[in-house]
Design a protein around this motif. Structure first.
Motif, PDB file in Angstrom:
ATOM      1  N   VAL A  73     -12.318  15.162 -17.770  1.00 19.67           N
ATOM      2  CA  VAL A  73     -12.012  13.972 -18.688  1.00 19.67           C
ATOM      3  C   VAL A  73     -12.046  12.738 -18.089  1.00 19.67           C
ATOM      4  O   VAL A  73     -12.402  11.594 -18.703  1.00 19.67           O
ATOM      5  N   PHE A  74     -11.666  12.621 -16.632  1.00 17.29           N
ATOM      6  CA  PHE A  74     -11.624  11.309 -15.949  1.00 17.29           C
ATOM      7  C   PHE A  74     -13.146  10.948 -15.568  1.00 17.29           C
ATOM      8  O   PHE A  74     -13.610   9.796 -15.978  1.00 17.29           O
ATOM      9  N   GLN A  75     -13.851  11.789 -15.341  1.00 21.34           N
ATOM     10  CA  GLN A  75     -15.603  11.503 -15.327  1.00 21.34           C
ATOM     11  C   GLN A  75     -15.866  11.005 -16.580  1.00 21.34           C
ATOM     12  O   GLN A  75     -16.745  10.095 -16.311  1.00 21.34           O
ATOM     13  N   ASN A  76     -15.549  11.419 -17.619  1.00 20.07           N
ATOM     14  CA  ASN A  76     -15.919  11.005 -18.888  1.00 20.07           C
ATOM     15  C   ASN A  76     -15.653   9.440 -19.371  1.00 20.07           C
ATOM     16  O   ASN A  76     -16.260   8.822 -19.832  1.00 20.07           O
ATOM     17  N   LEU A  77     -14.294   9.188 -18.916  1.00 21.85           N
ATOM     18  CA  LEU A  77     -13.778   8.113 -18.973  1.00 21.85           C
ATOM     19  C   LEU A  77     -14.618   6.930 -18.194  1.00 21.85           C
ATOM     20  O   LEU A  77     -14.818   5.967 -18.559  1.00 21.85           O
ATOM     21  N   LEU A  78     -14.957   7.524 -16.934  1.00 21.99           N
ATOM     22  CA  LEU A  78     -15.822   6.512 -16.017  1.00 21.99           C
ATOM     23  C   LEU A  78     -17.262   6.159 -16.642  1.00 21.99           C
ATOM     24  O   LEU A  78     -17.701   5.200 -16.685  1.00 21.99           O
ATOM     25  N   ASP A  79     -17.779   7.537 -17.351  1.00 22.67           N
ATOM     26  CA  ASP A  79     -18.954   7.194 -18.136  1.00 22.67           C
ATOM     27  C   ASP A  79     -18.809   6.262 -19.476  1.00 22.67           C
ATOM     28  O   ASP A  79     -19.826   5.588 -19.784  1.00 22.67           O
TER      29      ASP A  79
ATOM     30  N   VAL B 184      -8.021   2.598 -25.580  1.00 21.86           N
ATOM     31  CA  VAL B 184      -8.751   3.502 -24.771  1.00 21.86           C
ATOM     32  C   VAL B 184      -7.700   4.212 -23.910  1.00 21.86           C
ATOM     33  O   VAL B 184      -7.937   5.549 -23.583  1.00 21.86           O
ATOM     34  N   PHE B 185      -6.572   3.563 -23.573  1.00 20.62           N
ATOM     35  CA  PHE B 185      -5.625   4.394 -22.734  1.00 20.62           C
ATOM     36  C   PHE B 185      -5.134   5.496 -23.617  1.00 20.62           C
ATOM     37  O   PHE B 185      -4.909   6.619 -23.177  1.00 20.62           O
ATOM     38  N   LEU B 186      -4.765   5.280 -25.002  1.00 21.84           N
ATOM     39  CA  LEU B 186      -4.324   6.220 -25.913  1.00 21.84           C
ATOM     40  C   LEU B 186      -5.326   7.271 -26.223  1.00 21.84           C
ATOM     41  O   LEU B 186      -5.088   8.562 -26.307  1.00 21.84           O
ATOM     42  N   PHE B 187      -6.454   6.823 -26.471  1.00 23.18           N
ATOM     43  CA  PHE B 187      -7.595   7.691 -26.810  1.00 23.18           C
ATOM     44  C   PHE B 187      -8.023   8.734 -25.587  1.00 23.18           C
ATOM     45  O   PHE B 187      -8.126   9.831 -25.627  1.00 23.18           O
ATOM     46  N   TRP B 188      -7.698   8.207 -24.229  1.00 21.29           N
ATOM     47  CA  TRP B 188      -7.952   9.124 -22.949  1.00 21.29           C
ATOM     48  C   TRP B 188      -6.900  10.017 -23.036  1.00 21.29           C
ATOM     49  O   TRP B 188      -7.097  11.107 -22.645  1.00 21.29           O
ATOM     50  N   VAL B 189      -5.625   9.655 -23.333  1.00 21.76           N
ATOM     51  CA  VAL B 189      -4.451  10.662 -23.023  1.00 21.76           C
ATOM     52  C   VAL B 189      -4.856  11.645 -24.172  1.00 21.76           C
ATOM     53  O   VAL B 189      -4.474  12.880 -24.065  1.00 21.76           O
TER      54      VAL B 189
ATOM     55  N   ALA C  48      -1.497  11.336 -29.307  1.00 19.29           N
ATOM     56  CA  ALA C  48      -1.839  11.275 -28.080  1.00 19.29           C
ATOM     57  C   ALA C  48      -0.872  11.862 -27.106  1.00 19.29           C
ATOM     58  O   ALA C  48      -1.127  12.792 -26.486  1.00 19.29           O
ATOM     59  N   PHE C  49       0.477  11.385 -27.184  1.00 19.57           N
ATOM     60  CA  PHE C  49       1.246  12.045 -26.356  1.00 19.57           C
ATOM     61  C   PHE C  49       1.751  13.490 -27.042  1.00 19.57           C
ATOM     62  O   PHE C  49       2.138  14.408 -25.989  1.00 19.57           O
ATOM     63  N   GLY C  50       1.615  13.631 -28.152  1.00 22.26           N
ATOM     64  CA  GLY C  50       2.078  14.964 -28.622  1.00 22.26           C
ATOM     65  C   GLY C  50       1.161  16.066 -27.893  1.00 22.26           C
ATOM     66  O   GLY C  50       1.641  17.046 -27.459  1.00 22.26           O
ATOM     67  N   ILE C  51      -0.062  15.828 -28.149  1.00 18.77           N
ATOM     68  CA  ILE C  51      -1.309  16.533 -28.216  1.00 18.77           C
ATOM     69  C   ILE C  51      -0.993  16.969 -26.517  1.00 18.77           C
ATOM     70  O   ILE C  51      -1.562  17.773 -25.760  1.00 18.77           O
ATOM     71  N   PHE C  52      -0.889  15.874 -25.875  1.00 20.12           N
ATOM     72  CA  PHE C  52      -0.919  15.836 -24.105  1.00 20.12           C
ATOM     73  C   PHE C  52       0.178  16.723 -23.567  1.00 20.12           C
ATOM     74  O   PHE C  52      -0.347  17.757 -22.875  1.00 20.12           O
TER      75      PHE C  52
END
Length: 283
Positions: A131-137, A167-172, A261-265
């Protein structure tokens, strides 16, 4: 025997640590996680002649094809939203991050079987790195998306800074989804064949080509809470409100998205951790 081993400080090989210990191990592997994501991002794109340019070309081609096809169809059905070109670009570019995170997370354990079986490390590093790789993309994609909406008449203002918490919430949120699919695919391998269809269904029903609230209002207004709490629609509506000319930011969607975001995480993290010692065996 177990009691005797415990008395002498011996731990079972591959045993699942407690949740606090697991988080500590994960933090100790943060350099490995970052390096793995960065290396795979470069290696996957350098195989092509155009290299990193495909980070922008992939979503651009998708937006062009879907925008052309659905633009004509929805124009005929008088259901096409205003400013359709930036509307579709924002929808396609943002959903690309979600779909690649869900599909990548689903394959993160089963496609790294040799790594999982040969090296001791918290297995949750693999979906996190993906997912971090996808964030970099996604970051250069965001800049490209901003340039496109400027071409179509939008102008930067202070609201554009709202993209940072968005973007932060979407990433989480995407990370939590990746955790769930990473474990579920290990136990049910057939899910890896079904995941692309799930992605496609989300793609066509989340308001990428149409305004979900307007569509639900026409079909059945009593279902409006569904649109207000649909997490992908929350992300798309906020992004369009920020970026599009004459857009209105639905601020209440931020706390809807934060709960998702935080619930699913948290659910995804615990769900993955509970199967930590089974991943190598199942492989």
């Amino acid at each position: 025997m177990a009691r005797l081993a415990a008395e002498h400080g011996l731990e079972r090989v591959g045993g699942r640590p407690s949740l606090p210990q697991y988080v500590k191990q994960l933090l100790n592997r943060s350099d490995f996680t970052y390096t793995l994501a960065k290396y795979r991002m470069q290696s996957e794109n350098e195989r092509n002649r155009l290299g990193m340019a495909w980070v922008l070309l992939r979503p651009s081609f998708s937006a062009l094809i879907y925008g052309t096809v659905f633009g004509f169809i929805m124009q005929g059905a008088t259901a096409r939203p205003p400013d359709f070109a930036p509307f579709v670009v924002i929808g396609v570019f943002i959903l690309e991050f979600f779909n690649s995170s869900m599909n990548g997370g689903a394959k993160s354990i089963i496609s790294n079987a040799s790594l999982v079986q040969s090296l001791p490390f918290p297995r949750i590093v693999l979906p996190i790195a993906k997912v971090f790789q996808n964030l970099l993309d996604f970051i250069p994609t965001l800049i490209f998306m901003a340039l496109i909406v400027i071409i179509f008449g939008a102008r930067p203002d202070w609201d554009w800074f709202l993209f940072i918490p968005l973007v932060f919430l979407f990433w989480v949120f995407n990370q939590g989804v990746a955790f769930i699919f990473a474990r579920a695919t290990v136990h049910f391998r057939d899910l890896s064949q079904v995941t692309p269809f799930i992605s496609r269904m989300i793609f066509y029903t989340s308001g990428v080509f149409f305004d979900l609230k307007v569509m639900v209002d026409k079909i059945n207004p009593s279902l409006q809470p569904f649109a207000d709490w649909q997490p992908i629609n929350n992300v798309l509506s906020i992004a369009r409100g920020i970026l599009m000319k004459d857009g209105v930011v639905p601020y209440d969607y931020f706390w809807h998205l934060a709960i998702w975001a935080f619930g699913i995480f948290i659910i995804g993290f615990v769900f993955f951790w509970q199967a930590e010692e089974r991943f190598g065996r199942d492989e």
